[in-house]
Design an enzyme around this catalytic site. Structure first.
Site, PDB file in Angstrom:
ATOM      1  N   ASN A  13     -16.855  31.335  28.610  1.00  0.00           N
ATOM      2  CA  ASN A  13     -16.591  29.981  29.126  1.00  0.00           C
ATOM      3  C   ASN A  13     -16.299  29.041  27.957  1.00  0.00           C
ATOM      4  OD1 ASN A  13     -16.385  27.839  30.936  1.00  0.00           O
ATOM      5  ND2 ASN A  13     -18.411  28.163  31.830  1.00  0.00           N
ATOM      6  N   PHE A  14     -15.849  27.834  28.274  1.00  0.00           N
ATOM      7  CA  PHE A  14     -15.633  26.759  27.300  1.00  0.00           C
ATOM      8  C   PHE A  14     -14.611  27.110  26.222  1.00  0.00           C
ATOM      9  CE2 PHE A  14     -20.075  26.287  28.885  1.00  0.00           C
ATOM     10  CZ  PHE A  14     -19.848  25.170  29.683  1.00  0.00           C
ATOM     11  N   LEU A  15     -13.620  27.930  26.580  1.00  0.00           N
ATOM     12  CA  LEU A  15     -12.502  28.159  25.653  1.00  0.00           C
ATOM     13  C   LEU A  15     -11.711  26.860  25.553  1.00  0.00           C
ATOM     14  CD1 LEU A  15     -10.422  29.751  23.991  1.00  0.00           C
ATOM     15  CD2 LEU A  15      -9.449  30.565  26.157  1.00  0.00           C
ATOM     16  N   THR A  55     -13.660  32.820  34.537  1.00  0.00           N
ATOM     17  CA  THR A  55     -12.808  32.174  35.539  1.00  0.00           C
ATOM     18  C   THR A  55     -11.810  31.290  34.793  1.00  0.00           C
ATOM     19  OG1 THR A  55     -14.386  30.349  35.750  1.00  0.00           O
ATOM     20  CG2 THR A  55     -14.551  32.109  37.377  1.00  0.00           C
ATOM     21  N   LEU A 114     -20.156  28.353  35.590  1.00  0.00           N
ATOM     22  CA  LEU A 114     -20.245  26.896  35.381  1.00  0.00           C
ATOM     23  C   LEU A 114     -18.940  26.308  34.858  1.00  0.00           C
ATOM     24  CD1 LEU A 114     -23.745  27.024  33.724  1.00  0.00           C
ATOM     25  CD2 LEU A 114     -23.214  26.461  36.107  1.00  0.00           C
TER      26      LEU A 114
HETATM   27  S1  MYA Z   1     -11.170  28.824  31.239  1.00  0.00           S
HETATM   28  C1  MYA Z   1     -10.945  27.207  30.541  1.00  0.00           C
HETATM   29  C2  MYA Z   1      -9.866  27.231  29.520  1.00  0.00           C
HETATM   30  N1  MYA Z   1      -9.763  25.973  28.817  1.00  0.00           N
HETATM   31  C3  MYA Z   1      -8.923  25.002  29.125  1.00  0.00           C
HETATM   32  O1  MYA Z   1      -8.135  25.098  30.045  1.00  0.00           O
HETATM   33  C4  MYA Z   1      -9.020  23.747  28.276  1.00  0.00           C
HETATM   34  C5  MYA Z   1      -7.693  23.122  27.972  1.00  0.00           C
HETATM   35  N2  MYA Z   1      -6.765  24.099  27.397  1.00  0.00           N
HETATM   36  C6  MYA Z   1      -6.899  24.617  26.152  1.00  0.00           C
HETATM   37  O2  MYA Z   1      -7.810  24.302  25.401  1.00  0.00           O
HETATM   38  C7  MYA Z   1      -5.830  25.625  25.739  1.00  0.00           C
HETATM   39  O3  MYA Z   1      -4.692  25.466  26.546  1.00  0.00           O
HETATM   40  C8  MYA Z   1      -6.346  27.087  25.831  1.00  0.00           C
HETATM   41  C9  MYA Z   1      -5.184  28.063  25.513  1.00  0.00           C
HETATM   42  C10 MYA Z   1      -7.450  27.309  24.787  1.00  0.00           C
HETATM   43  C11 MYA Z   1      -6.869  27.419  27.214  1.00  0.00           C
HETATM   44  N3  MYA Z   1      -8.005  32.092  29.551  1.00  0.00           N
HETATM   45  O4  MYA Z   1      -3.295  29.689  21.885  1.00  0.00           O
HETATM   46  P1  MYA Z   1      -2.198  29.860  22.866  1.00  0.00           P
HETATM   47  C12 MYA Z   1      -3.502  32.827  27.193  1.00  0.00           C
HETATM   48  C13 MYA Z   1      -7.507  33.191  28.954  1.00  0.00           C
HETATM   49  O5  MYA Z   1      -0.825  29.729  22.325  1.00  0.00           O
HETATM   50  P2  MYA Z   1      -3.081  27.415  24.119  1.00  0.00           P
HETATM   51  C14 MYA Z   1     -12.331  29.571  30.177  1.00  0.00           C
HETATM   52  O6  MYA Z   1     -12.930  28.949  29.357  1.00  0.00           O
HETATM   53  C15 MYA Z   1      -2.065  32.723  27.624  1.00  0.00           C
HETATM   54  O7  MYA Z   1      -1.881  33.412  28.850  1.00  0.00           O
HETATM   55  N4  MYA Z   1      -6.298  33.239  28.368  1.00  0.00           N
HETATM   56  O8  MYA Z   1      -2.370  28.861  24.111  1.00  0.00           O
HETATM   57  C16 MYA Z   1     -12.496  31.086  30.300  1.00  0.00           C
HETATM   58  C17 MYA Z   1      -1.360  33.371  26.447  1.00  0.00           C
HETATM   59  O9  MYA Z   1      -1.515  34.785  26.489  1.00  0.00           O
HETATM   60  P3  MYA Z   1      -0.288  35.685  27.037  1.00  0.00           P
HETATM   61  C18 MYA Z   1      -5.569  32.116  28.378  1.00  0.00           C
HETATM   62  O10 MYA Z   1      -2.622  26.714  25.333  1.00  0.00           O
HETATM   63  C19 MYA Z   1     -11.798  31.742  29.138  1.00  0.00           C
HETATM   64  C20 MYA Z   1      -2.192  32.874  25.272  1.00  0.00           C
HETATM   65  O11 MYA Z   1      -3.494  32.522  25.803  1.00  0.00           O
HETATM   66  C21 MYA Z   1      -6.031  30.941  28.969  1.00  0.00           C
HETATM   67  O12 MYA Z   1      -2.924  26.733  22.811  1.00  0.00           O
HETATM   68  C22 MYA Z   1     -11.723  33.228  29.240  1.00  0.00           C
HETATM   69  C23 MYA Z   1      -1.582  31.650  24.635  1.00  0.00           C
HETATM   70  O13 MYA Z   1      -2.385  31.276  23.568  1.00  0.00           O
HETATM   71  C24 MYA Z   1      -7.298  30.959  29.581  1.00  0.00           C
HETATM   72  N5  MYA Z   1      -7.824  29.884  30.188  1.00  0.00           N
HETATM   73  O14 MYA Z   1      -4.645  27.750  24.281  1.00  0.00           O
HETATM   74  C25 MYA Z   1     -11.048  33.852  28.040  1.00  0.00           C
HETATM   75  N6  MYA Z   1      -5.093  29.993  28.807  1.00  0.00           N
HETATM   76  O15 MYA Z   1       0.866  35.463  26.087  1.00  0.00           O
HETATM   77  C26 MYA Z   1     -10.864  35.362  28.178  1.00  0.00           C
HETATM   78  C27 MYA Z   1      -4.078  30.559  28.147  1.00  0.00           C
HETATM   79  O16 MYA Z   1      -0.766  37.100  27.056  1.00  0.00           O
HETATM   80  C28 MYA Z   1     -12.134  36.114  27.960  1.00  0.00           C
HETATM   81  N7  MYA Z   1      -4.351  31.841  27.890  1.00  0.00           N
HETATM   82  O17 MYA Z   1       0.015  35.157  28.418  1.00  0.00           O
HETATM   83  C29 MYA Z   1     -11.907  37.606  28.014  1.00  0.00           C
HETATM   84  C30 MYA Z   1     -13.188  38.408  27.803  1.00  0.00           C
HETATM   85  C31 MYA Z   1     -13.619  38.382  26.358  1.00  0.00           C
HETATM   86  C32 MYA Z   1     -14.946  39.085  26.112  1.00  0.00           C
HETATM   87  C33 MYA Z   1     -14.856  40.603  26.315  1.00  0.00           C
HETATM   88  C34 MYA Z   1     -16.184  41.263  26.023  1.00  0.00           C
HETATM   89  C35 MYA Z   1     -16.173  42.688  26.193  1.00  0.00           C
HETATM   90  O1  JJ1 Z   2     -10.487  18.019  41.475  1.00  0.00           O
HETATM   91  C1  JJ1 Z   2      -9.438  18.548  41.788  1.00  0.00           C
HETATM   92  N1  JJ1 Z   2      -8.514  17.940  42.520  1.00  0.00           N
HETATM   93  C2  JJ1 Z   2      -8.757  16.644  43.132  1.00  0.00           C
HETATM   94  C3  JJ1 Z   2      -8.098  15.534  42.364  1.00  0.00           C
HETATM   95  C4  JJ1 Z   2      -6.606  15.620  42.350  1.00  0.00           C
HETATM   96  C5  JJ1 Z   2      -6.007  14.608  41.474  1.00  0.00           C
HETATM   97  C6  JJ1 Z   2      -4.546  14.870  41.305  1.00  0.00           C
HETATM   98  N2  JJ1 Z   2      -4.260  16.132  40.716  1.00  0.00           N
HETATM   99  C7  JJ1 Z   2      -8.313  16.734  44.577  1.00  0.00           C
HETATM  100  N3  JJ1 Z   2      -8.622  15.688  45.314  1.00  0.00           N
HETATM  101  C8  JJ1 Z   2      -8.404  15.625  46.728  1.00  0.00           C
HETATM  102  C9  JJ1 Z   2      -9.733  15.428  47.390  1.00  0.00           C
HETATM  103  C10 JJ1 Z   2      -9.640  15.120  48.882  1.00  0.00           C
HETATM  104  C11 JJ1 Z   2     -10.948  14.492  49.342  1.00  0.00           C
HETATM  105  C12 JJ1 Z   2     -10.922  14.204  50.824  1.00  0.00           C
HETATM  106  C13 JJ1 Z   2     -10.582  15.439  51.615  1.00  0.00           C
HETATM  107  C14 JJ1 Z   2      -9.298  16.078  51.136  1.00  0.00           C
HETATM  108  C15 JJ1 Z   2      -9.338  16.376  49.667  1.00  0.00           C
HETATM  109  O2  JJ1 Z   2      -7.774  17.708  45.029  1.00  0.00           O
HETATM  110  C16 JJ1 Z   2      -9.126  19.971  41.359  1.00  0.00           C
HETATM  111  C17 JJ1 Z   2      -9.732  20.987  42.302  1.00  0.00           C
HETATM  112  O3  JJ1 Z   2      -9.240  20.806  43.572  1.00  0.00           O
HETATM  113  N4  JJ1 Z   2      -9.662  20.191  40.041  1.00  0.00           N
HETATM  114  C18 JJ1 Z   2      -8.899  20.602  39.031  1.00  0.00           C
HETATM  115  O4  JJ1 Z   2      -7.708  20.792  39.164  1.00  0.00           O
HETATM  116  C19 JJ1 Z   2      -9.609  20.812  37.730  1.00  0.00           C
HETATM  117  C20 JJ1 Z   2      -9.307  22.157  37.156  1.00  0.00           C
HETATM  118  C21 JJ1 Z   2      -9.661  23.326  38.061  1.00  0.00           C
HETATM  119  C22 JJ1 Z   2      -9.574  24.643  37.346  1.00  0.00           C
HETATM  120  C23 JJ1 Z   2     -10.835  24.864  36.591  1.00  0.00           C
HETATM  121  C24 JJ1 Z   2     -10.834  25.859  35.482  1.00  0.00           C
HETATM  122  C25 JJ1 Z   2     -12.267  26.161  35.194  1.00  0.00           C
HETATM  123  C26 JJ1 Z   2     -12.591  26.637  33.843  1.00  0.00           C
HETATM  124  C27 JJ1 Z   2     -13.392  27.896  33.908  1.00  0.00           C
HETATM  125  O5  JJ1 Z   2     -14.593  27.802  33.247  1.00  0.00           O
END
Ligand code: MYA
Ligand code: JJ1
Length: 388
Positions: A136-138, A172, A388
């Site tokens: 989590n928290f990537l 997730t 979470l």
């Molecule tokens: S999910 C929450 C992720 N965080 C965010 O969304 C926060 C905002 N975004 C960012 O900080 C960046 O956009 C991140 C990507 C860091 C997400 N999970 O470095 P890049 C792939 C996995 O150029 P950036 C959470 O925390 C993408 O498909 N992979 O991209 C769970 C591409 O690969 P490919 C992801 O945008 C994390 C590559 O990365 C994700 O600068 C689980 C591009 O890299 C993502 N959410 O950075 C991680 N987003 O070319 C996996 C993009 O192949 C864990 N990518 O498509 C796996 C298990 C590990 C442990 C194993 C133990 C045995």
């Molecule tokens: O919160 C979310 N959406 C809201 C706000 C939308 C704002 C415009 N984009 C939404 N609101 C409608 C609510 C409405 C209330 C009355 C009844 C009808 C509905 O839909 C969304 C989830 O729906 N949240 C996100 O998009 C945040 C990112 C979700 C992906 C999370 C990745 C998790 C990381 C893993 O650890």
């Protein structure tokens, strides 16, 4: 298409629907002596750190990175704002490894620019309990995006997980990667409809006025289920039994013991809330509900800066109807001043979402396993796991 994920032991798109492939590990464990002993290389300006989440300074740095650079909705109106207390809790469950809390700093300035974490968990998949890392928290600083830093971070956390002789992970994401074991829908229940509209979280429905909307979402001032009360430390054994028995029915679910329940479900102010029903006659614990606190920053609104959101966590009903139990959860969340109550369509949640006036959001959440294949995509209702 997925240059990085195609190299990893995860279900691949080309194999979807190929039921000749067996369920279980994709690759076998390697001897620990064959796990790479040195960290992966980062671009020269950056260095790895292990984040000591016990240290208030470190916790603040992580908090600041996530507050400014973590997950946003598709229109960049809201950004998750995990509190420090929440991070402290989420990252230090029983048996946690300090080495799985990984940061990347700029060598010169020492500024924290990226983060990824793992915590250990026992997760049951069908009949098999597998020790996994929950990842989590990537997060990568907005200015360092699209430079392929994320794959290096994922490989490094994988290496550190392997060093503990753990070979599987669960995670997730809001994005589609190879390949989801299930895809869930977010649902939202307005508690403070006026504010939700003012900040653009929701819109006035067709043929609705503000005053009709406020009336629609009104809740009673007190809970209705007799024996409904906050969970206390002495409830841990009974809640563990109740929850273990309940989670048996799902294909993927955590295998919680009493230590896990104490950590993950005992109420923690502004982090996690848990309530149960103690039978007024027999004093048995028959029902349970919980939610965690995860506010979002409201980006660029004149009047409000945070959206106070509760997220449904684990709920169990054996005696009180689940609908009534969750209505009581909504009532306490409203009393605690939450603006919205969010839930995924996991477990039995579909049985109360529509009736309790939740509406579908614009977000989806995809669930993944690392190094574990399933033959079929699961329905959300087959998932007994909330990350979470
Ligand atoms: S999910 C929450 C992720 N965080 C965010 O969304 C926060 C905002 N975004 C960012 O900080 C960046 O956009 C991140 C990507 C860091 C997400 N999970 O470095 P890049 C792939 C996995 O150029 P950036 C959470 O925390 C993408 O498909 N992979 O991209 C769970 C591409 O690969 P490919 C992801 O945008 C994390 C590559 O990365 C994700 O600068 C689980 C591009 O890299 C993502 N959410 O950075 C991680 N987003 O070319 C996996 C993009 O192949 C864990 N990518 O498509 C796996 C298990 C590990 C442990 C194993 C133990 C045995
Ligand atoms: O919160 C979310 N959406 C809201 C706000 C939308 C704002 C415009 N984009 C939404 N609101 C409608 C609510 C409405 C209330 C009355 C009844 C009808 C509905 O839909 C969304 C989830 O729906 N949240 C996100 O998009 C945040 C990112 C979700 C992906 C999370 C990745 C998790 C990381 C893993 O650890």
């Amino acid at each position: 298409r997925h240059k990085f994920w195609e190299t990893q032991p995860v279900g691949q798109f080309k194999d979807l629907g190929d039921t000749s492939l067996p369920e279980g590990s994709i690759e076998p464990p390697t001897p620990l002596s064959e796990v790479k002993q040195e960290p992966y290389n980062l671009p020269n300006l950056y260095e790895w750190i292990t984040c000591d989440m016990e240290s208030a300074e470190m916790c603040t740095e992580v908090y600041n990175l996530l507050t400014n650079h973590y997950v946003e909705d598709d229109e960049n109106m809201f950004r998750f704002n995990y509190s420090k207390e929440f991070l402290h809790w989420a990252l230090r469950p029983p048996g946690y490894y300090r080495s799985w809390h990984i940061g990347v700093r700029v060598k010169n300035s020492k500024k924290l620019v990226a983060f990824i974490t793992g915590v250990p968990a026992k997760i049951r998949v069908r009949d098999t309990v597998v020790t996994m890392a929950e990842i989590n928290f990537l997060c990568v600083h907005k200015k360092l995006r699209s430079k392929r830093l994320a794959p290096v971070m994922i490989k490094e956390v994988t290496r550190r997980v392997h060093l503990e002789n753990i070979w599987h992970a669960a995670y997730t994401a809001g994005v589609v990667l190879p390949t989801p074991i299930s895809t869930c829908q977010y649902w939202h229940r307005s508690l403070n409809p006026k504010k939700l509209m003012d900040v653009g979280f929701s819109r006035l429905g067709a043929r609705m006025t503000m005053s009709r909307t406020i009336k629609l979402y009104k809740l009673p001032d007190s809970t209705v289920t007799p024996g409904f009360r906050k969970m206390e430390p002495h409830d841990v054994p009974a809640v563990t039994r109740l929850l273990r028995n309940y989670l048996k029915q799902f294909v993927v679910a955590p295998d919680f013991d009493e230590n896990d329940v104490e950590h993950w479900l005992l109420p923690k102010e502004n982090v996690v809330d848990s309530y149960l029903v103690e039978s007024p006659e027999t004093h048995e614990i028959t029902d349970f509900c919980s939610f965690y606190t995860l506010p979002s920053s409201i980006l660029g609104n004149q009047n409000y800066s945070t959206l106070k959101a509760a997220y449904s966590y684990y709920n169990v009903s054996t005696k009180a109807p689940l609908l009534q139990l969750m209505n009581d959860a909504l009532i306490v969340a409203k009393l605690k001043d939450f603006d919205v109550f969010n839930a995924l369509d996991v477990m039995q949640n579909e049985t109360f979402l529509k009736e309790l006036k939740f509406g579908p959001g614009d977000g989806k959440l995809h669930y993944y396993l690392y190094n574990y294949r399933l033959k079929h995509v699961l329905r959300a209702s087959e998932l007994g796991l909330v990350l979470l």
